[in-house]
Design a protein around this motif. Structure first.
Motif: not given
Lengths: 126, 126
Positions: A27-36, A99-104
């Motif tokens: 929940s912390d991580v699966a949010n727009k701002w965190a990922l951006l 985690l960034r790899a998965t955001v990519d």
DNA sequence: CAGCATCCCACAAGATACTG
DNA sequence: CAGTATCTTGTGGGATGCTG
């Protein structure tokens, strides 16, 4: 996350704990701002104001909140230089870079299916 | 998403359009419920109520909203059987399954770094 | 400059009830 | 069973101002 069947057995208390922790992190991580923010940091070290400029549309408050949260979870490293004016730098830690790899991957997915999605929307909105 | 420098040049109007579309899609998709629903669907076809049971904590309303959104973006296929009582089934489309792969990656990441994160929290909260 | 606190509003989201 | 509509509330998140 574990399966529903396991979740309610008392003997799996530790599994349930891990599961609820996993949900919390998710929940912390699966949010727009965190990922951006994670995507913006990339391999670089950025100051607070630089991150703000990179992440389009983020407010001062949201940025602080999310950076704190990411720091708390050990995804970013926060380095304060005791100068005047203060200089605070943020860098992804190893877990953060992972985690960034998965955001990519999500970004890649977005571009890959942009056409599909636009077409689907057209059909749906008719 | 394209770089800031490109974003404001008038001659790149179509690039800017694609970029804003990409952001829109990213915002749609980078949210807890959407990702959990995609994860729950997996390779299976599920009825509305089955999805509700799989995705712990989701309200009727949130589920409907997110399923609509996913359908609109062409990530899930919605099949209505005109029976009494009605039977509505949801299945991931190809783009949806592709995205699921990245959600899996996030779940994998979560479990992989559960320990790191818990420790980081402990340090931070002291 | 970065962070925190305060205020405040809009909207996210729950609860409930009604239809095909 | 699935979906829609209405009402209500909690809170996400913006704006502003103050500090080291």
């Amino acid at each position: 996350m574990v399966t529903k069947q396991l979740r309610d057995l008392p003997e799996n208390a530790d599994l349930r704990r891990a599961d609820s922790l996993a949900r919390e992190i998710f929940s912390d991580v699966a949010n727009k701002w965190a990922l951006l923010i994670i995507e913006a940091l990339g391999e670089r070290t950025l100051r607070f104001s630089e991150v703000r400029d990179e992440v389009e549309g983020v407010s001062h408050k949201m940025l602080t909140q999310n950076l704190r949260m990411l720091e708390r979870n050990g995804l970013v490293d926060r380095k304060v230089h005791p100068t005047v004016p203060p200089r605070v730098e943020y860098t992804l830690t190893e877990p953060g870079r992972a985690l960034r790899a998965t955001v990519d991957a999500i970004c890649g997915w977005t571009h890959r299916y942009l056409g599909h999605i636009e077409a689907a929307r057209g059909r749906f909105d008719e």
